[in-house]
Structure formats: structure tokens, C-alpha cells
Design a protein around this motif. Structure first.
Motif, PDB file in Angstrom:
ATOM      1  N   VAL A  11       0.810  -1.138  -0.009  1.00  0.00           N
ATOM      2  CA  VAL A  11       0.074  -0.050   0.443  1.00  0.00           C
ATOM      3  C   VAL A  11       0.968   0.792  -0.135  1.00  0.00           C
ATOM      4  O   VAL A  11       1.569   1.169   0.919  1.00  0.00           O
ATOM      5  CB  VAL A  11      -1.074  -0.100   0.951  1.00  0.00           C
ATOM      6  CG1 VAL A  11      -1.892   1.023   1.227  1.00  0.00           C
ATOM      7  CG2 VAL A  11      -1.887  -0.913   1.007  1.00  0.00           C
ATOM      8  N   VAL A  12       0.441   1.802  -0.757  1.00  0.00           N
ATOM      9  CA  VAL A  12       1.640   3.184  -0.741  1.00  0.00           C
ATOM     10  C   VAL A  12       0.444   3.575  -0.898  1.00  0.00           C
ATOM     11  O   VAL A  12      -0.732   5.009  -1.265  1.00  0.00           O
ATOM     12  CB  VAL A  12       2.173   3.675  -2.562  1.00  0.00           C
ATOM     13  CG1 VAL A  12       2.443   4.934  -2.783  1.00  0.00           C
ATOM     14  CG2 VAL A  12       3.085   2.747  -2.587  1.00  0.00           C
ATOM     15  N   ALA A  13       0.484   5.250   0.384  1.00  0.00           N
ATOM     16  CA  ALA A  13      -0.560   6.454   0.724  1.00  0.00           C
ATOM     17  C   ALA A  13       0.124   7.828   0.378  1.00  0.00           C
ATOM     18  O   ALA A  13       1.303   7.884   0.293  1.00  0.00           O
ATOM     19  CB  ALA A  13      -0.574   6.057   2.445  1.00  0.00           C
ATOM     20  N   ASN A  14      -0.623   8.505   0.360  1.00  0.00           N
ATOM     21  CA  ASN A  14      -0.991  10.198   0.285  1.00  0.00           C
ATOM     22  C   ASN A  14      -0.139  10.425   1.572  1.00  0.00           C
ATOM     23  O   ASN A  14      -0.346  10.174   2.961  1.00  0.00           O
ATOM     24  CB  ASN A  14      -2.140  10.559  -0.752  1.00  0.00           C
ATOM     25  CG  ASN A  14      -1.840  12.343  -0.443  1.00  0.00           C
ATOM     26  OD1 ASN A  14      -0.830  12.416  -0.747  1.00  0.00           O
ATOM     27  ND2 ASN A  14      -2.789  12.120   0.788  1.00  0.00           N
ATOM     28  N   THR A  15       1.150  12.053   0.949  1.00  0.00           N
ATOM     29  CA  THR A  15       1.274  12.085   1.834  1.00  0.00           C
ATOM     30  C   THR A  15       1.715  14.001   1.963  1.00  0.00           C
ATOM     31  O   THR A  15       1.497  14.576   2.679  1.00  0.00           O
ATOM     32  CB  THR A  15       2.413  12.060   2.276  1.00  0.00           C
ATOM     33  OG1 THR A  15       4.037  12.153   1.194  1.00  0.00           O
ATOM     34  CG2 THR A  15       2.908  10.305   2.935  1.00  0.00           C
ATOM     35  N   GLY A  16       0.242  14.266   1.212  1.00  0.00           N
ATOM     36  CA  GLY A  16       0.298  15.680   0.606  1.00  0.00           C
ATOM     37  C   GLY A  16      -0.287  15.671   1.689  1.00  0.00           C
ATOM     38  O   GLY A  16      -0.771  17.175   1.546  1.00  0.00           O
ATOM     39  N   ASP A  17      -1.455  15.666   2.522  1.00  0.00           N
ATOM     40  CA  ASP A  17      -2.629  15.675   3.853  1.00  0.00           C
ATOM     41  C   ASP A  17      -1.588  15.832   5.066  1.00  0.00           C
ATOM     42  O   ASP A  17      -1.673  16.248   5.589  1.00  0.00           O
ATOM     43  CB  ASP A  17      -3.448  14.808   4.400  1.00  0.00           C
ATOM     44  CG  ASP A  17      -4.695  14.897   3.560  1.00  0.00           C
ATOM     45  OD1 ASP A  17      -3.953  15.008   1.411  1.00  0.00           O
ATOM     46  OD2 ASP A  17      -5.515  14.030   2.811  1.00  0.00           O
ATOM     47  N   ASP A  18      -0.103  15.051   5.355  1.00  0.00           N
ATOM     48  CA  ASP A  18       0.272  15.498   6.154  1.00  0.00           C
ATOM     49  C   ASP A  18       0.861  16.981   6.810  1.00  0.00           C
ATOM     50  O   ASP A  18       0.993  17.557   6.076  1.00  0.00           O
ATOM     51  CB  ASP A  18       2.151  14.801   6.399  1.00  0.00           C
ATOM     52  CG  ASP A  18       1.618  13.402   5.847  1.00  0.00           C
ATOM     53  OD1 ASP A  18       0.695  13.041   5.629  1.00  0.00           O
ATOM     54  OD2 ASP A  18       2.977  12.620   5.448  1.00  0.00           O
TER      55      ASP A  18
ATOM     56  N   TRP B 183       6.198  23.986   4.951  1.00  0.00           N
ATOM     57  CA  TRP B 183       4.728  24.118   4.505  1.00  0.00           C
ATOM     58  C   TRP B 183       3.164  23.567   5.135  1.00  0.00           C
ATOM     59  O   TRP B 183       2.404  23.942   4.852  1.00  0.00           O
ATOM     60  CB  TRP B 183       4.603  23.780   3.309  1.00  0.00           C
ATOM     61  CG  TRP B 183       5.791  24.169   2.295  1.00  0.00           C
ATOM     62  CD1 TRP B 183       6.420  26.185   2.392  1.00  0.00           C
ATOM     63  CD2 TRP B 183       6.652  23.607   1.366  1.00  0.00           C
ATOM     64  NE1 TRP B 183       7.583  25.430   1.197  1.00  0.00           N
ATOM     65  CE2 TRP B 183       7.737  24.709   0.610  1.00  0.00           C
ATOM     66  CE3 TRP B 183       6.437  22.252   1.585  1.00  0.00           C
ATOM     67  CZ2 TRP B 183       8.623  23.622  -0.089  1.00  0.00           C
ATOM     68  CZ3 TRP B 183       7.820  21.380  -0.043  1.00  0.00           C
ATOM     69  CH2 TRP B 183       8.463  22.553  -0.580  1.00  0.00           C
ATOM     70  N   ARG B 184       3.770  22.946   5.966  1.00  0.00           N
ATOM     71  CA  ARG B 184       2.254  22.784   6.877  1.00  0.00           C
ATOM     72  C   ARG B 184       2.582  22.611   8.375  1.00  0.00           C
ATOM     73  O   ARG B 184       1.478  21.753   9.060  1.00  0.00           O
ATOM     74  CB  ARG B 184       2.045  21.405   6.059  1.00  0.00           C
ATOM     75  CG  ARG B 184       3.285  20.658   6.081  1.00  0.00           C
ATOM     76  CD  ARG B 184       2.957  19.288   5.244  1.00  0.00           C
ATOM     77  NE  ARG B 184       3.756  18.001   5.809  1.00  0.00           N
ATOM     78  CZ  ARG B 184       3.842  17.251   4.930  1.00  0.00           C
ATOM     79  NH1 ARG B 184       3.418  16.986   3.764  1.00  0.00           N
ATOM     80  NH2 ARG B 184       5.371  16.102   4.450  1.00  0.00           N
ATOM     81  N   ARG B 185       3.305  23.281   8.778  1.00  0.00           N
ATOM     82  CA  ARG B 185       3.396  23.235  10.336  1.00  0.00           C
ATOM     83  C   ARG B 185       2.408  24.478  10.554  1.00  0.00           C
ATOM     84  O   ARG B 185       2.281  25.861  10.748  1.00  0.00           O
ATOM     85  CB  ARG B 185       4.959  24.726  10.422  1.00  0.00           C
ATOM     86  CG  ARG B 185       5.995  23.098  10.012  1.00  0.00           C
ATOM     87  CD  ARG B 185       7.534  23.663  11.060  1.00  0.00           C
ATOM     88  NE  ARG B 185       8.347  22.786  10.662  1.00  0.00           N
ATOM     89  CZ  ARG B 185       9.303  22.731   9.845  1.00  0.00           C
ATOM     90  NH1 ARG B 185       9.281  23.668   9.199  1.00  0.00           N
ATOM     91  NH2 ARG B 185       9.700  21.922   9.520  1.00  0.00           N
TER      92      ARG B 185
ATOM     93  N   HIS C  81      -4.017  24.753   3.703  1.00  0.00           N
ATOM     94  CA  HIS C  81      -3.658  23.494   3.972  1.00  0.00           C
ATOM     95  C   HIS C  81      -5.024  22.687   4.147  1.00  0.00           C
ATOM     96  O   HIS C  81      -5.968  23.561   3.874  1.00  0.00           O
ATOM     97  CB  HIS C  81      -3.200  23.159   5.078  1.00  0.00           C
ATOM     98  CG  HIS C  81      -2.216  21.823   4.838  1.00  0.00           C
ATOM     99  ND1 HIS C  81      -3.311  20.568   5.349  1.00  0.00           N
ATOM    100  CD2 HIS C  81      -1.253  21.630   4.705  1.00  0.00           C
ATOM    101  CE1 HIS C  81      -2.517  20.169   5.267  1.00  0.00           C
ATOM    102  NE2 HIS C  81      -1.494  20.427   4.779  1.00  0.00           N
ATOM    103  N   PHE C  82      -4.999  21.540   2.961  1.00  0.00           N
ATOM    104  CA  PHE C  82      -6.239  21.065   2.720  1.00  0.00           C
ATOM    105  C   PHE C  82      -6.591  20.262   4.531  1.00  0.00           C
ATOM    106  O   PHE C  82      -8.230  20.206   4.287  1.00  0.00           O
ATOM    107  CB  PHE C  82      -5.699  19.404   2.494  1.00  0.00           C
ATOM    108  CG  PHE C  82      -7.048  18.315   1.840  1.00  0.00           C
ATOM    109  CD1 PHE C  82      -7.736  18.537   1.323  1.00  0.00           C
ATOM    110  CD2 PHE C  82      -6.438  17.151   3.267  1.00  0.00           C
ATOM    111  CE1 PHE C  82      -9.010  17.872   1.152  1.00  0.00           C
ATOM    112  CE2 PHE C  82      -7.740  16.452   3.601  1.00  0.00           C
ATOM    113  CZ  PHE C  82      -9.158  16.497   2.339  1.00  0.00           C
ATOM    114  N   GLN C  83      -5.670  20.214   5.241  1.00  0.00           N
ATOM    115  CA  GLN C  83      -6.469  20.060   6.611  1.00  0.00           C
ATOM    116  C   GLN C  83      -7.040  21.021   7.107  1.00  0.00           C
ATOM    117  O   GLN C  83      -7.936  20.917   7.826  1.00  0.00           O
ATOM    118  CB  GLN C  83      -5.493  19.777   7.632  1.00  0.00           C
ATOM    119  CG  GLN C  83      -4.477  17.906   7.367  1.00  0.00           C
ATOM    120  CD  GLN C  83      -5.651  17.212   7.529  1.00  0.00           C
ATOM    121  OE1 GLN C  83      -7.040  17.108   7.834  1.00  0.00           O
ATOM    122  NE2 GLN C  83      -5.372  16.373   6.565  1.00  0.00           N
ATOM    123  N   GLU C  84      -6.312  22.117   7.261  1.00  0.00           N
ATOM    124  CA  GLU C  84      -7.175  23.276   7.511  1.00  0.00           C
ATOM    125  C   GLU C  84      -9.162  23.127   6.786  1.00  0.00           C
ATOM    126  O   GLU C  84     -10.001  23.628   7.109  1.00  0.00           O
ATOM    127  CB  GLU C  84      -6.602  25.187   7.786  1.00  0.00           C
ATOM    128  CG  GLU C  84      -7.250  26.235   7.084  1.00  0.00           C
ATOM    129  CD  GLU C  84      -6.962  27.575   7.613  1.00  0.00           C
ATOM    130  OE1 GLU C  84      -7.335  27.795   8.360  1.00  0.00           O
ATOM    131  OE2 GLU C  84      -5.295  27.065   6.842  1.00  0.00           O
TER     132      GLU C  84
END
Length: 331
Positions: free
Chosen positions: A29-36, A108-110, A179-182
Motif C-alpha cells: 500500500v502506497v499512501a498519500n502524504t500531501g495531507d500531512d 509548508w504545513r506547520r 492547507h487541505f486539513q484546514e
């Protein structure tokens, strides 16, 4: 050997039935890390963790994130302290200088941990502390993920899409860039999407482990094409590898109706029709598709149909059997 691309909840749900068809020992399984995100100094990897927790039998499947039965005492106290001190709650980005200082993987996601905008359970937090500490000891994200997979006794191989930072940033007219999470957690996907940027993708590369995994037949689960799979496709060597191997994709739509999540808004905001036809346009590398029985979309590639709704392991096994049939047509 088979490789699944995972982002959000679609592929983890599909994996619940994968062992009925594919040997877990030969499944990657290769997982996305752009959402990190880095929250309060700890690296949170939502898509990796969903696979970890699901494979480890501890995923909260009512919410499809976090650990079932987890306590939230640390999160509760963070909010109490912020309220008592009069500190503003909500996402608190660190300064632009801090975004690119120190640990490269968190660029870029801190976010500050003050009144953290993502609820992190206490056991969940222990995973993030362990991950971040192992990174600080000099391990790569790939190596750390393997360590955590061993701790959760995963029976499949789990890899991050890259050891380099890639951040999924949502461009909106009313709220600017976030960021996507926001966008997803704090704003509940309400701002209108103008564009999606995968910052860092131009410099990021896949690892030898991912390159090896992508040499096997690939399954793209019913994940969000933009922010779950898009960060992977933004890596040139990832996209190139997919063009050279058999790929079957499961549509997250039934014609123009999406099963869940913000996929429709994100696809429309990035210029794709929010539908199965739009997914096919976004996935030119896909050799075949698995569609729902009720999906009458006419595609220029082989199609296998089944009931694609996944509400449990039996449903997942049914969809995976359709995937195997589709792979047999194109392998």
C-alpha cells in the motif's frame, strides 16, 4: 504482487476485503502524504495512519480516523489552557520562516499546537510523537513507517509516497490559500475551491521502495482523485511509473454522484467534471475501471461492474474480486 494507492477512507475500506483475493504478504500500500501536517511539533500523517490503524485492528470505523476508544485528555487540556489564557483557537500557522526551517519533511504545513484545530487522541498522539522522534533521530519517513507497521502488526507492506515534503494547499477566493486539513477539518470543505497546489512536488521524488512497488499491477481505490491521489500524480516519476504498469481504478462516483467527501467540489475547482467521466479524464494512465452497477458512464477502456458501495468486509471483498477481474483483462 499488487500495489494499492491509498488516500482518505476509500482504499482502507477496500483493503478490508483485499485478503480474500490478494495475498497480504504480496500486497503493498502506497499512501498519500500531501495531507500531512506538523501540529505542535509532531508530524501527523492521516492517510498512513488510517492504514496503520485499520490494519492493526484499532481504527475508529465510526469516524474513519483515530483509534477506537481513545481518550482526549491532552486535547481537552490544550483547549482549556487556550480558553483560560484568552488565546485564539482555530488553525494557527507558524510564520513563513518557520515553515521552511528545521525538519524538511514538515515544510509548508506547520501549525501551532495551541488549541489544536485537529482533535488528536492520546494513543494517537503517541504514534505521532514516536514518528517525529524517529525522524529526528535520522530515519527516513519510509523507515519510520516500516517501524510503525511492525508495531501494529500489519500483514501488508506500507509505504509513504515519498520521503520528500509535498503539501496539498487549497486556493479559495473567500479565505485565501490554506492547507487541505484546514479546508477539510476546520472549514468543513465550505470555501469554494479555485485551485489545488501540491507545493514541493516539483522537487520531490519517489523512493526505490515505491518504484519497486509501482512495477507491480496497481489498484487505485475509490479515493478522492484530487487530494488523495493527486499528490502522487504530481510527482513526475510516480506518474511515469503508472504509465508503464497495468492499472485498475475504482470510481468514487456513481455517474455524477460521489459516495462521500469533498471530491466533487475539488474536481470542479480544478477543472474536472465531478463524475466518473471526470475521474477517467484525471486518470489517463488507468487501463480499466471498476464501476457501480448503476453507473452507465461510457468509457474508452474496459469496465467491470459490481455494487461498489463498501459498508464492511464482505462488500470490500466483492469490489476487490471485480478489481481482480479487471486486472485480468489488462495484465
Amino acid at each position: 504482487m499488487v500495489t494499492f494507492l491509498a488516500g482518505g477512507t476509500g482504499t482502507p475500506k477496500l483493503l478490508d476485503g483485499a485478503a480474500e483475493v490478494f495475498d497480504p504478504a504480496e500486497t503493498t500500500v502506497v499512501a498519500n502524504t500531501g495531507d500531512d501536517v506538523e501540529l505542535g511539533g509532531h508530524l501527523v500523517c492521516p492517510d498512513l495512519d488510517t492504514v496503520l490503524f485499520s490494519g492493526g485492528g484499532v481504527l475508529d470505523t465510526d469516524r474513519w480516523w483515530g483509534i477506537a476508544g481513545d481518550t482526549t485528555e491532552t486535547d481537552d487540556e490544550l483547549h482549556r489552557l487556550a480558553d483560560a489564557a484568552g488565546l485564539e483557537s482555530g488553525p494557527r500557522y507558524l510564520s513563513p520562516e518557520a515553515q521552511t526551517a528545521g525538519r524538511d519533511i514538515a515544510r509548508w504545513r506547520r501549525f501551532s499546537g495551541v488549541a489544536e484545530f485537529m482533535e488528536i487522541g492520546d494513543r494517537d498522539r503517541a504514534v505521532h510523537i514516536t514518528r517525529t522522534s524517529l525522524l529526528d533521530e535520522g530515519n527516513s519517513l519510509t523507515e519510520v513507517t516500516q517501524t510503525l507497521a511492525d508495531a501494529f502488526d500489519l500483514d501488508v507492506s506500507l509505504l509513504p509516497m515519498s520521503d520528500d515534503p509535498v503539501a496539498s494547499l487549497i486556493h479559495t477566493e473567500e479565505s485565501g490559500v490554506m492547507h487541505f486539513q484546514e479546508y477539510w477539518v476546520h472549514h468543513r470543505a465550505e470555501p469554494e475551491v479555485q485551485d489545488v497546489e501540491f507545493r514541493g512536488a516539483d522537487e520531490a521524488t519517489i523512493t526505490p521502495e515505491v518504484a519497486d512497488a509501482l512495477s507491480d499491477p496497481v489498484v487505485v481505490g475509490p479515493s478522492n482523485p484530487v487530494t488523495s491521489i493527486g499528490p502522487m500524480l504530481a510527482l513526475d516519476d510516480f506518474a511515469d511509473a503508472l504509465a508503464e504498469t497495468p492499472v485498475v481504478a475504482v470510481s468514487p462516483f456513481v455517474e455524477d454522484t460521489v459516495f462521500s467527501g469533498p471530491a466533487a467540489d475539488l474536481m470542479e475547482g480544478t477543472g474536472y467534471e465531478p463524475s466518473t467521466a471526470g475521474v477517467a479524464e484525471a486518470y489517463p494512465f488507468a487501463d480499466a475501471f471498476v464501476l457501480d452497477d448503476e453507473d452507465g458512464t461510457d468509457l474508452d477502456r474496459p469496465i467491470v461492474k459490481t455494487d461498489t458501495r463498501i459498508d464492511g468486509p464482505e462488500d470490500a471483498a466483492r469490489v476487490v474480486r471485480a478489481v481482480a477481474d479487471a486486472l485480468a483483462e489488462v495484465s
